[in-house]
Design an enzyme around this catalytic site. Structure first.
Site, mmCIF file in Angstrom:
data_model
loop_
_atom_site.group_PDB
_atom_site.id
_atom_site.type_symbol
_atom_site.label_atom_id
_atom_site.label_comp_id
_atom_site.label_asym_id
_atom_site.label_seq_id
_atom_site.Cartn_x
_atom_site.Cartn_y
_atom_site.Cartn_z
ATOM 1 C CB CYS A 178 -1.163 -0.001 1.161
ATOM 2 S SG CYS A 178 -2.269 1.416 0.258
ATOM 3 C CG HIS A 233 -3.480 -3.390 3.442
ATOM 4 N ND1 HIS A 233 -1.925 -3.149 3.886
ATOM 5 C CD2 HIS A 233 -4.064 -2.513 2.504
ATOM 6 C CE1 HIS A 233 -2.321 -1.437 4.044
ATOM 7 N NE2 HIS A 233 -3.793 -1.021 3.308
ATOM 8 C CD GLU A 289 -0.384 -5.190 5.564
ATOM 9 O OE1 GLU A 289 -0.144 -5.521 4.484
ATOM 10 O OE2 GLU A 289 -0.947 -4.402 6.054
#
Lengths: 989, 269
Positions: B96, B230, B232
């Protein structure tokens, strides 16, 4: 030397800013505007070689892949091109005719967050000769527009006169503006000789918002001290004694319908908490946020604040600093909590209101809403805090006085929840610098808005800079874990005055005001002390840790400055350049305020309720609400489309609701990730499945009819949302936020008293203590002709601990063939309902909460969800059973057939109430629509035990919602796609 | 066996550092969050790590365009140590805002000049950017990603994923047709946004209007990777937006990115 740089999209790249301007203009009926283009303006002050300016343009300001730029030197004789750089600026050479140029610049002294970042970037490319960077927005407008049309668009749409200057067709906007130097002189205010009229004049002209009795107390104090106060001393008293800071109405004496109430807050909200005496309440009503136990390592803080008046005047900045401010509450609780979640609840006027119907001096609701949403978005997202729960409510009475509630939840280690400064500790101010922003915010929020507020109260608007706050959070948590300070609090309303005053209440403090770092020169000592400039916190630091703590902050570029110390002599002693400008005993500052006495009254209002009247008269078939009809599909779609019920996806998606990785149940759920979740669940500790649920409830429409039942319903709504997703009453805490009209008016205060009493009653029944709250009591707008009070608006926020988040239940229907149950009793309760609302009615039969029955329902539901007996569950709220089943179906993409004849109904002795529309749309509390797999039905029914519940239908394979009415025929037969479209179209901006 | 060491670079406005650290730890790496100021003070700190990740957030507020100022700082203050990091065959990941930083620092896509082997970090003209979303607003939504590159260390061909995006400036744009062509021909397009059926689709499936629906790219070596979504935020099964419908998977799909990185580091360091 000043340089001007403009940056705009390359040909072929979309001009998205201009596109939005055109769409907003069309929406507001400004049809003359046909074309627009946009450029960002940078004004640099300094000395730069042409080569340096070129590097600045291509390495910092312009993205050469998608943007063009032009640059020039600004000279008294016009723009001078810079060698080697493009000098053709967009727009006409000479505006006029049908083409107009609008340039929106910040007023002097208004914070521009770009400056700090730009200077950092410049220093990285080793250019240190730039003194300041300002930004502006330039719009070229084209169409059938006169200059006054362009000015109208500029002020209504493009800029905000409170903080910005809108220049229309100005050849060269001046940026060489200096703020005057401050000439220090101590100002004394002669109160000792003042008569009552003069006292009131002093209070009014000084924007002190102190009443006569308070001013007399001040006069008596200084008469005894044989001196007159300085302006700063008066300001400190006004701030400390403000409604905003001390809640003097709710803590004062109230005579309600002849009965005395001593301290309403203590005798209702706090009394419930005391009576419940839950061992998991760690800190209630004493710190900046309420604190409850989470797990063996952490506690959780929760606080909700309002930022209504600033948002009315400058929606973006107001909401921005509203969220920024409430984040500092958990951060300033105990020794500091890590902010982990935001909530936001808004009340606006109808966004479709015609522009010419907007009251004079009020911004259009659509603009307020867009600005507020953007303000919360930009701050919350930049802080890296997920915004996962909220609500929006529309009523035209909020047009001049919107409500912006912002909440924050923080996670704090269990050994960090207590704080106490010691005599000798140093006063450390960290974070943002102090400017003139937000002067008189505390007193401003305690008065009614008028059509002139926009003009007179501009300085009360603060502008936020999330990155300043983010840096501060990162470093505070580091300093906290190293144990470097003994106490911390935020600079909220009242600024340093409030922060140092509260922290030093028992000890006393001395400070040198000139040490406070400023954004710019020119501030008087009193302005520095009460400024509400954002992103600042005050810490008490033992001298032994002074050096280390400064390093923690400066290591990450956070300003930190010692400005004084806590003394132990009980006085507030302030100096400016060595001269004493304030010397007051803390006891008088904090305890000198005379107690308010207010009268409160409540006379139940009477609203037309044709259905009630006709049924009472035994003539149901002649009901003007509509004869019992054969089909209610239109009504259902109308309610789904009404702004309070419709999808809020446009807002929700603009918030990052997943950062930090804790989100377990998101605000949007279902097969297409777009159904309306009942509550949010977060598991904040990575790797652990222990979590918490956040939900809320508010229903101002009921409050018009009956504030007591409205408050009870808000509590029920917040709790049933939490139960719907798999929570239980085992550990639920509540927050109250009262936004009311002017409570100097007995009727307004009377309705508040009733609401507070409901808070006590239902908190006790449900075993759910209040842990924190806030009130905002002068939410009225004076149009110059009339005073419009907001509806009494009580927001209840709930937080519940969930031992295992893997037991969460979402509201979307899941499997065709599953059984549908309704849990809870339906009563004839259409007063304040959306069924009435879509017919322009308020009605009288407001939903009540049968507390003990509700508690048993909630308990039974938690047994069912925690035993994995529930596949989906949605609470019945606005629009009743019909809306609940419709939402559940279209969120899941699964059809349903239900039978109204099976719905448990209590007609309260009036047989005429048993009608299809009442069963469909009654908004009775404590009800759920539940999906249960056939093989779990027996266990589910056992879990429900004695509480009212019934199997009312089944999920089906076709994409239709079919409701069988009392006569055995279908009274609703709708395609899910049509229902969903009705629900989604209203706010699809 | 010693765990690979990952530095999570943070600065003012970084905000996905903790969950990124956690994702690497779940993938059995040792991850440490370090402020860029410490590395600028002492660039040799980087020597102790085999992977650097620039996490999501709003570095310096994104005030001059997303990632711009941190990119500028890397280019001017850490140029040599980063170049060495790359030459040593280490990994760099940008998620990002981190992707925006890598693109604006010209570490991505870093298309080699004719005759160059593409192993150096050259900072000539920018070849691509991440511009404002076509919708002109920040959006948080889940996207389907198709993985179709054989080059990238972090994501193998066929490792399609379902991940959230949350950004305002994610529209991937190439400088010109030639750069785009090179990117595709050189197999540097790692992730493309697709519809639920895995086929190309418009908004909202391509959430920002990216050219060719590009969601993530790697450099010519495959060891520098940036993406807007994302990973994560999808390492735990409870993070999936529909787990209450579809049940809990053993692990989140995004964990694969971190596991692949760790596997590579174990094999090469």
């Amino acid at each position: 030397m000043f340089y001007r740089i403009e940056v705009w999209p390359k040909p072929g790249q979309p001009d998205i800013v201009a596109r939005d301007v055109l769409s907003d203009a069309r929406h507001l009926g400004m049809t003359g505007l046909q074309e627009a283009s946009y450029a960002t303006v940078y004004i640099l002050e300094g000395r730069l070689a042409p080569e340096q300016l070129g590097r600045i343009c291509v390495e910092l300001f312009c993205d050469p892949v998608v943007e063009n730029f032009a640059a020039a030197v600004l000279t008294p004789n016009g723009r001078k091109p810079v060698r080697g750089l493009p000098g053709m600026f967009p727009g006409p050479d000479k505006p006029g005719g049908s083409v107009h140029v609008v340039e929106v610049s910040r007023k002097p002294g208004v914070m521009d967050p770009v400056q700090a970042s730009a200077l950092k970037g410049l220093s990285d490319i080793k250019i240190n000769s730039v003194r300041s960077v300002k930004t502006a927005r330039k719009y070229v407008l084209n169409g059938e527009l006169s200059k006054s049309d362009a000015t109208f668009i500029a002020t209504r749409l493009l800029g905000n006169a409170t903080i910005e200057d809108c220049h229309v067709d100005v050849a060269e906007v001046p940026y060489d503006i200096r703020i005057g130097k401050y000439a220090f002189r101590i100002q004394k205010v002669p109160v000792r000789k003042a008569d009552d009229a003069e006292l009131l004049r002093i209070s009014k002209t000084g924007q002190l918002s102190l009443n006569l009795e308070e001013m007399r107390t001040v006069r008596a104090f200084f008469a005894k001290a044989r001196r007159d106060p300085t302006d700063l001393e008066l300001e400190i008293l006004a701030q400390t004694w403000s409604e905003h800071c001390v809640h003097k109405t709710l803590r004062g004496q109230i005579e309600f319908n002849g009965r005395p109430i001593d301290n309403l807050l203590a005798s209702t909200i706090a009394a419930a908490t005391r009576r419940l005496n839950k061992p998991w309440c760690v800190s209630v009503f004493e710190d900046n946020a309420g604190v409850i136990r989470f797990d063996e390592n952490f506690d959780i803080c929760f606080k909700v604040e309002t930022h209504n008046h600033p948002s009315a005047i400058e929606p973006y900045g107001g909401a921005n600093t509203g969220i920024g401010g409430v984040i500092r509450d958990p951060l300033g609780t105990g020794l500091g909590a890590k902010p982990i979640m935001n909530t936001d609840i808004f009340c606006f006027g109808n966004p479709e209101m015609p522009l010419d119907k907007t009251p004079r001096g009020a911004l259009h609701p659509r603009r307020v809403m867009k600005g507020v949403v953007a303000g919360v978005r930009d701050y919350g997202n930049r802080m890296g805090i997920p915004t996962t729960n909220g609500a929006v409510f529309f009523d035209d009475r909020y047009t001049g006085n919107p409500l912006v509630y912002c909440g924050n939840i923080g996670l704090i280690p269990r050994d960090k929840t207590r704080k106490e400064p010691h005599a000798g500790d140093l006063v450390l101010v960290i974070g943002g610098r102090t400017g003139r922003d937000g002067i008189h915010g505390a007193t401003f929020s305690s008065v009614e808005l008028t059509h002139q507020s926009e003009v007179t109260s501009g300085s009360a608007v603060q502008i936020g800079n999330a990155i300043t706050e983010k840096k501060m959070v990162d470093t505070i948590l580091k300093a906290r874990d190293e144990g470097l300070y003994t106490c911390i609090t935020d600079c909220g309303a009242g600024g340093l005055s409030s922060a140092v005053g509260e922290m030093g209440e028992r000890l006393g403090a001395e400070c040198d005001i000139e040490k406070v770092p400023l954004k710019y020169e020119g501030l008087a000592y009193w302005e520095i002390w009460i400024s509400e400039a954002q992103e600042r916190m005050v810490l008490a630091v033992p001298p032994a840790n002074a050096e280390r703590i400064l390093k923690v902050f400066t290591d990450e570029n956070v300003d930190a400055t010692f400005i004084g110390r806590f003394t132990g002599d009980g006085r507030l002693a302030l100096r400016y350049k060595g001269r004493v400008v304030c010397d007051l005993p803390m006891d008088f500052v904090h305890n000198g305020l005379p107690r308010l006495k207010r009268e409160a009254r409540w006379t139940p209002p009477v609203f037309a309720d044709p259905l009630l009247e006709s049924i009472a008269a035994g003539k149901s078939s002649k009901s003007p609400v509509g004869k019992a009809k054969g089909d209610y599909g239109d009504d259902l779609r109308a309610i789904l489309s009404s702004p309070n019920v419709c999808s809020k996806e446009w807002i929700i998606r603009q918030y990052d609701h997943e950062v930090q990785g804790g989100s377990v149940l998101k605000p949007l759920v279902g097969i297409d990730n777009d159904g309306p979740g009942d509550a949010s669940i977060c598991a904040p500790v990575p790797g652990s499945t222990r979590g918490f649920i956040i939900s809320c409830g508010l229903n101002p429409k009921y409050g018009d009819i009956d504030p007591y039942h409205s408050a009870a319903s808000a509590i029920d709504e917040a709790i049933r949302n939490l139960i719907a997703v798999g929570g239980s009453l085992d550990q639920v805490a509540l927050l109250d936020n009262f936004c009311w009209g002017n409570t100097n008016k007995p009727e307004q205060l009377g309705s508040l008293v009733l609401a507070a009493q409901a808070c006590y009653d239902y908190a006790v029944v449900f075993g759910t203590p209040f842990i924190s709250g806030k009130d905002s009591l002068n939410n009225e707008f004076n149009t110059g002709k009339e005073v419009i009070a907001i509806p009494p608006t009580l927001l209840i926020s709930a937080i519940g601990i969930m031992p295992n988040v893997k037991m969460a239940v979402s509201m979307d229907a899941k499997t065709p063939g599953d059984l549908i149950y309704i849990v809870g009793m339906t009563y004839p309760e259409l007063g304040g309902s959306h069924y009435y609302y879509t017919r322009g009615l308020t009605g009288m039969t407001v939903p009540r909460v049968r507390g003990f029955q509700a508690r048993d329902i909630f308990a039974a539901m938690s047994v069912a969800t925690s035993s994995a007996l529930v596949r989906a569950c949605h609470d019945c709220s606005e629009g009743g059973l019909a809306v609940a089943i419709a939402e559940s179906c279209f969120a899941g993409g699964v059809g349903a057939e239900i039978d109204l004849r099976k719905v448990p109904f209590n007609d309260e002795g009036q047989a005429g109430w048993r009608r299809d529309d009442v069963l469909l749309f009654s908004e009775s509390n404590s009800r759920f629509v539940v999906e249960v797999a056939p093989d779990k039905a027996e266990d589910f029914e056992k879990a429900m035990g004695e509480v009212p519940s019934a199997r009312i239908g089944r999920l089906t394979v076709d994409n239709r919602l079919r409701v069988i009415g009392l006569k055995g025929g279908a009274v609703v037969e709708e395609n899910l796609a049509d229902l969903k479209e009705a629900w989604q179209r209203t706010l699809k901006w | 066996m010693k765990k690979p060491r990952v530095v999570v670079l943070r600065t003012a406005g970084t905000n996905c550092d903790c969950e990124t650290q956690y994702a690497f730890e779940r993938a059995d790496a040792e991850a440490e969050r370090i402020h860029v100021n410490r590395i600028v003070e002492k660039p040799s700190l980087l020597d102790g790590f085999q992977c650097m990740v620039i996490p999501g957030g709003f570095s310096y507020g994104d005030d001059l365009g997303a990632g711009r100022i941190l990119a500028n700082e890397l280019v001017h203050s850490l140029r040599e140590s980063l170049a060495r990091f790359l030459e040593d065959g280490k990994l760099i990941l940008g998620v990002c805002n981190g992707f925006q930083v890598l693109v604006k620092a010209r570490l991505l896509p870093n298309i080699p000049d004719a005759g160059s082997d593409g192993k150096q970090w050259r900072s000539a003209e920018p070849q691509a950017t991440l511009a404002f979303n076509d919708s002109n607003r920040f959006e948080d939504r889940w996207v389907y990603l198709k993985a179709a590159s054989d080059k990238c260390v972090f994501v193998k061909r066929g490792e399609d994923m379902y991940l959230p995006i949350a950004h305002a400036e994610g529209r991937f744009v190439c400088r010109d047709e030639a750069a785009f062509k090179h990117l595709v021909e050189n197999d540097q397009v790692v992730f493309r946004y697709v519809g639920p059926d895995g086929k190309p689709a418009g908004y909202p499936w391509n959430p920002n209007g990216s050219t060719d629906a590009i969601a993530g790219v790697c450099d010519p070596t495959g060891r520098v990777f940036g993406l807007m979504p994302h990973p994560e935020r999808h390492v735990e099964p409870t993070q999936h937006p529909r787990w209450t419908r579809d049940g809990l998977a053993p692990e989140g799909e995004g964990l694969r990115v971190f596991k692949n990185a760790v596997a590579y580091l174990r094999g090469n360091f």
